[in-house]
Design a protein around this motif. Structure first.
Motif, PDB file in Angstrom:
ATOM      1  N   LEU A 143       0.837  -1.212   0.000  1.00  0.00           N
ATOM      2  CA  LEU A 143       0.000   0.000   0.000  1.00  0.00           C
ATOM      3  C   LEU A 143       0.866   1.254   0.000  1.00  0.00           C
ATOM      4  O   LEU A 143       0.552   2.237  -0.693  1.00  0.00           O
ATOM      5  CB  LEU A 143      -0.946  -0.007   1.207  1.00  0.00           C
ATOM      6  CG  LEU A 143      -1.964  -1.151   1.268  1.00  0.00           C
ATOM      7  CD1 LEU A 143      -2.975  -0.911   2.392  1.00  0.00           C
ATOM      8  CD2 LEU A 143      -2.698  -1.316  -0.054  1.00  0.00           C
ATOM      9  N   CYS A 144       1.966   1.244   0.759  1.00  0.00           N
ATOM     10  CA  CYS A 144       2.876   2.393   0.754  1.00  0.00           C
ATOM     11  C   CYS A 144       3.488   2.586  -0.632  1.00  0.00           C
ATOM     12  O   CYS A 144       3.633   3.730  -1.118  1.00  0.00           O
ATOM     13  CB  CYS A 144       3.978   2.206   1.795  1.00  0.00           C
ATOM     14  SG  CYS A 144       3.417   2.365   3.509  1.00  0.00           S
ATOM     15  N   ARG A 145       3.838   1.493  -1.284  1.00  0.00           N
ATOM     16  CA  ARG A 145       4.388   1.581  -2.639  1.00  0.00           C
ATOM     17  C   ARG A 145       3.383   2.221  -3.591  1.00  0.00           C
ATOM     18  O   ARG A 145       3.745   3.107  -4.394  1.00  0.00           O
ATOM     19  CB  ARG A 145       4.754   0.174  -3.124  1.00  0.00           C
ATOM     20  CG  ARG A 145       5.293   0.102  -4.561  1.00  0.00           C
ATOM     21  CD  ARG A 145       5.522  -1.336  -4.996  1.00  0.00           C
ATOM     22  NE  ARG A 145       4.286  -2.113  -5.020  1.00  0.00           N
ATOM     23  CZ  ARG A 145       3.397  -2.088  -6.007  1.00  0.00           C
ATOM     24  NH1 ARG A 145       3.592  -1.321  -7.070  1.00  0.00           N
ATOM     25  NH2 ARG A 145       2.295  -2.828  -5.951  1.00  0.00           N
ATOM     26  N   ARG A 146       2.130   1.788  -3.499  1.00  0.00           N
ATOM     27  CA  ARG A 146       1.095   2.337  -4.387  1.00  0.00           C
ATOM     28  C   ARG A 146       0.828   3.808  -4.106  1.00  0.00           C
ATOM     29  O   ARG A 146       0.415   4.557  -4.995  1.00  0.00           O
ATOM     30  CB  ARG A 146      -0.197   1.528  -4.228  1.00  0.00           C
ATOM     31  CG  ARG A 146      -0.093   0.126  -4.834  1.00  0.00           C
ATOM     32  CD  ARG A 146      -1.172  -0.812  -4.331  1.00  0.00           C
ATOM     33  NE  ARG A 146      -2.514  -0.335  -4.635  1.00  0.00           N
ATOM     34  CZ  ARG A 146      -3.627  -0.895  -4.171  1.00  0.00           C
ATOM     35  NH1 ARG A 146      -3.532  -1.960  -3.375  1.00  0.00           N
ATOM     36  NH2 ARG A 146      -4.809  -0.393  -4.497  1.00  0.00           N
ATOM     37  N   LEU A 147       1.086   4.254  -2.858  1.00  0.00           N
ATOM     38  CA  LEU A 147       0.889   5.655  -2.494  1.00  0.00           C
ATOM     39  C   LEU A 147       2.129   6.509  -2.732  1.00  0.00           C
ATOM     40  O   LEU A 147       2.122   7.710  -2.488  1.00  0.00           O
ATOM     41  CB  LEU A 147       0.482   5.758  -1.018  1.00  0.00           C
ATOM     42  CG  LEU A 147      -0.929   5.268  -0.679  1.00  0.00           C
ATOM     43  CD1 LEU A 147      -1.106   5.127   0.832  1.00  0.00           C
ATOM     44  CD2 LEU A 147      -1.979   6.223  -1.253  1.00  0.00           C
ATOM     45  N   GLY A 148       3.213   5.898  -3.204  1.00  0.00           N
ATOM     46  CA  GLY A 148       4.441   6.634  -3.463  1.00  0.00           C
ATOM     47  C   GLY A 148       5.258   6.914  -2.222  1.00  0.00           C
ATOM     48  O   GLY A 148       6.210   7.713  -2.267  1.00  0.00           O
ATOM     49  N   ARG A 149       4.952   6.242  -1.116  1.00  0.00           N
ATOM     50  CA  ARG A 149       5.701   6.438   0.131  1.00  0.00           C
ATOM     51  C   ARG A 149       6.848   5.416   0.163  1.00  0.00           C
ATOM     52  O   ARG A 149       6.830   4.420   0.870  1.00  0.00           O
ATOM     53  CB  ARG A 149       4.762   6.306   1.327  1.00  0.00           C
ATOM     54  CG  ARG A 149       3.753   7.450   1.353  1.00  0.00           C
ATOM     55  CD  ARG A 149       2.495   7.196   2.171  1.00  0.00           C
ATOM     56  NE  ARG A 149       2.729   6.982   3.578  1.00  0.00           N
ATOM     57  CZ  ARG A 149       1.753   7.004   4.507  1.00  0.00           C
ATOM     58  NH1 ARG A 149       0.501   7.274   4.135  1.00  0.00           N
ATOM     59  NH2 ARG A 149       2.022   6.777   5.776  1.00  0.00           N
ATOM     60  N   THR A 150       7.860   5.708  -0.651  1.00  0.00           N
ATOM     61  CA  THR A 150       8.899   4.728  -0.954  1.00  0.00           C
ATOM     62  C   THR A 150       9.705   4.309   0.267  1.00  0.00           C
ATOM     63  O   THR A 150       9.995   3.111   0.448  1.00  0.00           O
ATOM     64  CB  THR A 150       9.842   5.286  -2.035  1.00  0.00           C
ATOM     65  OG1 THR A 150       9.066   5.653  -3.173  1.00  0.00           O
ATOM     66  CG2 THR A 150      10.873   4.250  -2.437  1.00  0.00           C
TER      67      THR A 150
END
Length: 417
Positions: free
Chosen positions: A378-385
């Motif tokens: 979910l973090c990846r999909r939100l750009g929270r790398t």
């Protein structure tokens, strides 16, 4: 009789062993009252069959012949050993008296004995790992080495579990019977849990180089079929349905190299439609009874996935609704995690992430690698790398299965710097 004929007879006896040995053993356990004595008697009976059937021909009812022969072999053995232990002589006389009237045991359903055996091996008084080992050994006929290999355990450890379980059954006087209607729900749940644990280890191995172990999931499905044949309770149908629908995806879950393929990316043309159809029909039967439980609800969720022609066409609203019902029936942090993932698919990652964060903050799933990998996704999909990287690394540290480790490593490498 020549050598060729002798070999053919041995093949006949081997065939009867494969088809009937578990039935024979189950009845001998009831008649003799002891696991080890019954197993010894069964092997003695099959050894006798090789010689006698070669001379006299195969009897009309091989299983009944083997049960009768095994019983008398056990009585004879007790008589011989009674010279050193007088108590065995008394037991032998008691068994011989009972054996004089065969109508009682011959008229009892052998299938009832198999059901008794399943409930005895899965008794709640036994430790969970012992229930699994004993069920696979006595009900399924797996060797100690096969069980050890399947669960990545040393054979002596498995053997000790089986010995201790048999001793516990004997010392605690655990009855060899199907529970009463009053006790059936609790006892049935213990049986279903054993079967599901066996299936889960086969469907998604907890560690090792392979993603799945078909022998174990296959044994669990065989046990599930036997259970509903003997006891067609709705939750038993629900569990079989769940296993069939999950198993239907086996061919699509890994690449030819053995790498993990997520549900969204699987080639659905590889799914086994016969298993899906059978599982879906069982789900509908269980739901229509109005007496279903958590296995049926999980099977219903699996059926929604199976019915979607593409990942994009999945009815996530229905899945979230089913998870809501499932949480009321069986509250669990893992079910809450699955619901949070479904919410993220229905409403977007920003809706699911706070739910997963709350679960991790509670500490219940801190050591559960799938919770961290779900958060990472979910973090990846939100750009929270940076957060995605930290969560993938945490998941990787907790994962023992080689295909999952390779998958998480690839996800890490794909993240932008």
């Amino acid at each position: 009789m020549g050598q060729d004929a002798a070999e053919k007879m041995r093949e006949v006896v081997d065939g009867v062993y494969r088809s009937d040995s578990r039935r024979v053993l189950a009845t001998l356990i009831r008649l003799l009252g002891d696991f080890d004595l019954a197993e010894e008697a069964m092997h003695d009976a099959f050894a006798a069959a090789v010689e006698q059937w070669r001379r006299e021909g195969v009897p009309k009812n091989p299983a009944a012949w083997l049960i009768s022969t095994g019983r008398f072999k056990a009585i004879d053995g007790m008589r011989r050993r009674a010279r050193f232990d007088a108590s065995l002589g008394e037991i032998a006389r008691s068994l011989e008296a009972a054996a004089s009237d065969t109508s009682g045991w011959e008229n009892e359903s052998v299938e009832d004995d198999r059901l008794r055996l399943i409930f005895t091996c899965s008794h709640p008084a036994l430790p969970p790992d012992a229930r699994i080992a004993l069920t696979l050994r006595e009900v399924c006929g797996l060797t100690t080495e096969e069980i050890a290999r399947a669960f990545l355990t040393a054979p002596p450890t498995v053997a000790q579990r089986i010995v201790r379980a048999k001793r516990k059954i004997k010392d605690a006087g655990i009855p060899y019977q199907v529970p009463s209607q009053r006790d059936l729900p609790d006892r049935l749940d213990a049986v279903l849990r054993v079967i599901y644990l066996v299936f889960n280890e086969g469907y998604s191995a907890s560690s090792g180089s392979s993603l799945t172990r078909h022998d174990l999931s296959g044994e669990a499905i065989r046990l599930g079929r036997l259970l509903i044949e003997l006891l067609p309770e709705p939750e038993a149908m629900g569990l079989l349905a769940l296993m069939l629908i999950q198993e239907s995806r086996r061919a699509a879950r890994a690449s030819p190299e053995g790498d993990l393929i997520l549900l969204d990316n699987q080639d659905r043309s590889l799914w086994n439609r016969d298993q899906i159809a059978e599982g879906t029909a069982l789900v509908e039967r269980a739901l229509s009874s109005r007496r279903f439980g958590p296995y049926t609800l999980q099977a219903a969720i699996a059926a929604v996935h199976a019915e979607a022609p593409t990942a994009a066409a999945t009815d996530w609203a229905q899945i979230v609704g089913l998870y809501d019902v499932l949480l009321r029936v069986e509250p669990s942090p893992v079910i809450e995690l699955n619901r949070a993932v479904a919410v993220a698919m229905r409403d977007g990652p920003s809706a699911g992430l706070p739910l997963i964060d709350a679960l991790l903050a509670s500490g219940e799933l801190e050591e559960y690698h799938l919770a961290h990998s779900a958060r990472a996704d979910l973090c990846r999909r939100l750009g929270r790398t940076a957060e995605a990287r930290a969560s993938y690394e945490r998941a990787l540290a907790l994962t023992q299965q080689a295909p999952e480790r390779r998958f998480l490593q690839r996800r890490l490498e794909e993240l932008p710097d």
